[in-house]
Design a protein around this motif. Structure first.
Motif, PDB file in Angstrom:
ATOM      1  N   LEU A 186      24.433  -2.196  -3.965  1.00 29.84           N
ATOM      2  CA  LEU A 186      23.654  -3.401  -3.690  1.00 29.84           C
ATOM      3  C   LEU A 186      22.148  -3.144  -3.814  1.00 29.84           C
ATOM      4  CD1 LEU A 186      23.561  -6.337  -2.885  1.00 29.84           C
ATOM      5  CD2 LEU A 186      23.666  -5.647  -0.483  1.00 29.84           C
ATOM      6  N   VAL A 187      21.675  -2.021  -3.306  1.00 30.90           N
ATOM      7  CA  VAL A 187      20.244  -1.719  -3.387  1.00 30.90           C
ATOM      8  C   VAL A 187      19.793  -1.600  -4.837  1.00 30.90           C
ATOM      9  CG1 VAL A 187      18.493   0.041  -2.896  1.00 30.90           C
ATOM     10  CG2 VAL A 187      20.058  -0.689  -1.097  1.00 30.90           C
ATOM     11  N   LYS A 188      20.637  -1.055  -5.690  1.00 28.55           N
ATOM     12  CA  LYS A 188      20.283  -0.992  -7.114  1.00 28.55           C
ATOM     13  C   LYS A 188      20.182  -2.392  -7.703  1.00 28.55           C
ATOM     14  CE  LYS A 188      21.449   0.972 -11.605  1.00 28.55           C
ATOM     15  NZ  LYS A 188      22.377   1.800 -12.398  1.00 28.55           N
ATOM     16  N   ALA A 189      21.092  -3.294  -7.287  1.00 24.54           N
ATOM     17  CA  ALA A 189      21.045  -4.669  -7.785  1.00 24.54           C
ATOM     18  C   ALA A 189      19.817  -5.413  -7.262  1.00 24.54           C
ATOM     19  CB  ALA A 189      22.310  -5.420  -7.380  1.00 24.54           C
ATOM     20  N   LEU A 190      19.321  -5.016  -6.112  1.00 22.98           N
ATOM     21  CA  LEU A 190      18.169  -5.695  -5.512  1.00 22.98           C
ATOM     22  C   LEU A 190      16.848  -5.165  -6.036  1.00 22.98           C
ATOM     23  CD1 LEU A 190      19.355  -5.864  -1.783  1.00 22.98           C
ATOM     24  CD2 LEU A 190      19.319  -7.741  -3.425  1.00 22.98           C
ATOM     25  N   ILE A 191      16.699  -3.829  -6.069  1.00 20.09           N
ATOM     26  CA  ILE A 191      15.394  -3.241  -6.417  1.00 20.09           C
ATOM     27  C   ILE A 191      15.493  -2.113  -7.446  1.00 20.09           C
ATOM     28  CG2 ILE A 191      14.305  -3.864  -4.235  1.00 20.09           C
ATOM     29  CD1 ILE A 191      14.841  -1.084  -3.195  1.00 20.09           C
ATOM     30  N   SER A 192      16.669  -1.932  -8.047  1.00 18.83           N
ATOM     31  CA  SER A 192      16.881  -0.899  -9.090  1.00 18.83           C
ATOM     32  C   SER A 192      16.555   0.503  -8.602  1.00 18.83           C
ATOM     33  CB  SER A 192      16.045  -1.220 -10.348  1.00 18.83           C
ATOM     34  OG  SER A 192      16.479  -2.421 -10.931  1.00 18.83           O
ATOM     35  N   GLU A 197      16.244  10.887  -2.761  1.00 16.56           N
ATOM     36  CA  GLU A 197      15.585  11.007  -1.464  1.00 16.56           C
ATOM     37  C   GLU A 197      15.108   9.655  -0.935  1.00 16.56           C
ATOM     38  OE1 GLU A 197      12.489  13.892  -1.394  1.00 16.56           O
ATOM     39  OE2 GLU A 197      13.758  15.547  -2.062  1.00 16.56           O
ATOM     40  N   GLU A 198      14.527   8.842  -1.839  1.00 19.65           N
ATOM     41  CA  GLU A 198      14.011   7.551  -1.385  1.00 19.65           C
ATOM     42  C   GLU A 198      15.137   6.616  -0.960  1.00 19.65           C
ATOM     43  OE1 GLU A 198      10.183   4.871  -2.550  1.00 19.65           O
ATOM     44  OE2 GLU A 198      11.524   5.408  -4.201  1.00 19.65           O
ATOM     45  N   MET A 199      16.261   6.670  -1.673  1.00 22.08           N
ATOM     46  CA  MET A 199      17.425   5.874  -1.277  1.00 22.08           C
ATOM     47  C   MET A 199      17.922   6.301   0.091  1.00 22.08           C
ATOM     48  SD  MET A 199      19.866   3.584  -1.989  1.00 22.08           S
ATOM     49  CE  MET A 199      20.176   3.343  -3.748  1.00 22.08           C
ATOM     50  N   GLU A 200      18.014   7.600   0.356  1.00 22.81           N
ATOM     51  CA  GLU A 200      18.492   8.087   1.647  1.00 22.81           C
ATOM     52  C   GLU A 200      17.519   7.740   2.767  1.00 22.81           C
ATOM     53  OE1 GLU A 200      21.533   9.290   2.170  1.00 22.81           O
ATOM     54  OE2 GLU A 200      21.783   8.781   0.044  1.00 22.81           O
ATOM     55  N   LEU A 201      16.223   7.772   2.475  1.00 20.01           N
ATOM     56  CA  LEU A 201      15.218   7.393   3.474  1.00 20.01           C
ATOM     57  C   LEU A 201      15.330   5.908   3.792  1.00 20.01           C
ATOM     58  CD1 LEU A 201      12.758   8.246   5.171  1.00 20.01           C
ATOM     59  CD2 LEU A 201      11.318   7.682   3.190  1.00 20.01           C
ATOM     60  N   LEU A 202      15.509   5.106   2.755  1.00 16.48           N
ATOM     61  CA  LEU A 202      15.665   3.663   2.949  1.00 16.48           C
ATOM     62  C   LEU A 202      16.913   3.365   3.774  1.00 16.48           C
ATOM     63  CD1 LEU A 202      14.442   0.888   2.094  1.00 16.48           C
ATOM     64  CD2 LEU A 202      16.099   0.887   0.226  1.00 16.48           C
ATOM     65  N   VAL A 236       9.741  -2.204   4.672  1.00 13.58           N
ATOM     66  CA  VAL A 236       8.873  -3.152   3.975  1.00 13.58           C
ATOM     67  C   VAL A 236       7.845  -2.406   3.140  1.00 13.58           C
ATOM     68  CG1 VAL A 236       7.051  -4.865   4.313  1.00 13.58           C
ATOM     69  CG2 VAL A 236       9.192  -5.061   5.593  1.00 13.58           C
ATOM     70  N   LYS A 237       7.329  -1.312   3.663  1.00 11.93           N
ATOM     71  CA  LYS A 237       6.330  -0.513   2.937  1.00 11.93           C
ATOM     72  C   LYS A 237       6.915   0.009   1.625  1.00 11.93           C
ATOM     73  CE  LYS A 237       3.130   3.361   3.567  1.00 11.93           C
ATOM     74  NZ  LYS A 237       2.662   4.422   4.506  1.00 11.93           N
ATOM     75  N   ILE A 238       8.173   0.493   1.676  1.00 17.51           N
ATOM     76  CA  ILE A 238       8.827   1.011   0.465  1.00 17.51           C
ATOM     77  C   ILE A 238       9.067  -0.110  -0.542  1.00 17.51           C
ATOM     78  CG2 ILE A 238      10.941   2.055  -0.439  1.00 17.51           C
ATOM     79  CD1 ILE A 238      11.192   3.568   2.230  1.00 17.51           C
ATOM     80  N   VAL A 239       9.604  -1.230  -0.065  1.00 17.26           N
ATOM     81  CA  VAL A 239       9.949  -2.332  -0.958  1.00 17.26           C
ATOM     82  C   VAL A 239       8.689  -2.991  -1.512  1.00 17.26           C
ATOM     83  CG1 VAL A 239      11.107  -4.571  -1.119  1.00 17.26           C
ATOM     84  CG2 VAL A 239      12.142  -2.737   0.220  1.00 17.26           C
TER      85      VAL A 239
END
Length: 472
Positions: A186-192, A197-202, A236-239
């Motif tokens: 889902l995260v890939k579909a939302l923000i690619s 590491e960034e995915m795991e942090l998110l 929010v900062k990441i996105v």
């Protein structure tokens, strides 16, 4: 002594006056509409019936709160939950009317902790043209062949990578596995965003965020709500950084994710903050509802050997056919499996991943002789309708065959809500569940004792569920 007595009487008088003034609107309302309001009780002062409602929600039978009051007061009754006088509906026709009403009649209303975490710009809370615009943009993208093809590839890849590590001597926790898979897809579909590491942090921040959605509305350091709000700020900062990078690039191309879809819209109202808030809100199905759907489907199948056998045969036949043709499975292949879809539909009915929704009346509304007063909340309960023996024979029995040649568009079946706020990701949820079940039954089988399949233990939705599997 007289002075002490006078002070006591004065204080008592003031206290009674304050209570009377506080409850005057309610008393006037009861006097004005006493013959029209649904039957029921408002419970204890201030807290109403919230404690019993929440305790039932976390029990093995969440519908007991509704069943008890339905037997006393009828299908629609009044209560007081989450700080507001509330009309509770377990009537399918009343639910349909409320779901299909526009913002001139009902607006979303949720507990304070949830609204504070979601933010004023969340698609769950906004109304009018902006809500319709965002919902329409996201809904159209979620239905696109492009995204369905991408979801199919990503889901297959993540499922296969996960199942490659499954061993029969090591218990597999289905809900943990499906959470990881669905969140990444889902995260890939939302923000690619790709795994890393960034995915795991998110994901770490998101788990902290979602744990406070139904917390006490106390925003002080150390409280669950405070911790969740801090986690959301980090997300929010990441996105927001991803959104700003996209704004600085050429956005005229075909959108590859939801961020592109929203950025390509010409509306000035779609600010970075609004887009970021809604992207985070849309991550919830990847952490909660879709993994629960896949987990419960696995559980119910383990308790119904006949359904498991028919599902396995159907999926094995498809896998063999595609293998002979030398073709990979596409999204239409998965959704074309009739029995697999009835299994998912029955899981949605029994599992009730979304128990209901809350609205607030903008004006006095009368439905089927029931009054919903202006300013009151209304809780549209799906679970009671789905488990009502008047609507479904043997409602607590997992029976996928009940859906063969049956219309699913009636108001007795609303697992994704309805009206203009119908969940835009309903097709993707079915697609992901279909892919997971296909690979599960074509690659693994349950341990068996004699002719009996070993059942999973009875569990609540939030508890990790072990499954013992053996590669076919």
């Amino acid at each position: 002594m007289d002075s002490i007595w006078i002070v006591f009487v004065t204080a008592l008088f003031l206290l009674c006056t304050m209570i009377l003034c506080k409850n005057r609107p309610r008393l006037m309302l009861k006097s004005k509409h006493r013959n029209q309001l649904p039957l029921g009780t408002l419970g204890w002062p201030f807290i109403g019936e919230t404690i019993e409602f929440v305790s039932c929600a976390y029990s093995d039978r969440p519908e007991t709160f509704m069943d008890k009051r339905r037997s006393l007061y009828g299908m629609v009754f009044k209560s007081h939950i989450f700080g507001s006088p509330t009309i509770v509906s377990t009537d399918a026709d009343v639910n349909k009317f409320i779901l299909q009403s526009d913002a001139k009649v009902f607006v979303p209303s949720y507990p304070k902790s949830l609204t504070e975490l979601m933010g004023e710009s969340s698609i769950l809370l906004i109304n009018g043209s902006l809500q319709k615009r965002i919902h329409g943009l996201i809904g159209a993208f979620f239905k696109s062949q492009q995204l369905k093809a991408q979801i199919t590839r990503d889901m297959q890849k993540n499922v296969q990578e996960s199942m490659a590590n499954w061993r029969e001597d090591n218990p597999i926790y289905i809900q943990d596995e499906t959470k990881r898979i669905a969140f990444h897809v889902l995260v890939k579909a939302l923000i690619s965003l790709e795994p890393g590491e960034e995915m795991e942090l998110l994901k770490k921040h998101f788990q902290e965020f979602i744990s406070g959605l139904m917390s006490l509305p106390i925003n002080l350091p150390g409280t669950k709500l405070y911790q969740s709000l801090q986690a959301k700020k980090k997300m929010v900062k990441i996105v927001r950084r991803i959104i700003q990078d996209r704004r600085n690039s050429d956005n005229s191309k075909v959108p590859k994710d939801v961020v592109d879809v929203l950025l390509n819209d010409a509306s000035e109202k779609l600010t970075n903050d609004l887009i970021a808030d809604n992207i985070i809100d849309m991550m919830i199905p990847g952490e909660d509802s879709v993994p629960v759907l896949m987990t419960l489907a696995t559980k119910y199948l383990s308790e119904c050997p006949a359904a498991l056998q028919q599902l396995t045969e159907e999926n094995m036949k498809l896998a063999k056919l595609k293998n002979q043709l030398g073709e990979p499975l596409c999204w239409s292949d998965y959704l074309s499996l009739p029995f697999t879809q009835t299994v998912i539909t029955e899981t949605l009915r029994m599992g009730n991943i979304i128990i209901g929704v809350m609205r607030k009346a903008i004006k006095d509304v009368e439905i089927k002789g029931y009054l919903i007063p202006q300013g009151w909340c209304v809780f549209v309960n799906f679970r009671s309708v789905h488990l009502d023996d008047k609507n479904y024979e043997s409602p607590y029995q997992f029976n996928p065959w009940r859906w063969q040649d049956k219309d699913m568009s009636n108001c007795n079946f609303t697992p994704f809500g309805g009206g203009q706020r119908l969940c835009p990701g309903l097709d993707l949820a079915r697609l992901e569940a279909s892919i997971f079940l296909h690979h599960l039954v074509t690659q693994f089988r349950w341990y068996a004792e004699g002719d009996t399949i070993v059942n999973f233990p009875t569990v609540r939705m939030k508890r990790r569920m072990p499954i013992l599997v053996r590669r076919v």
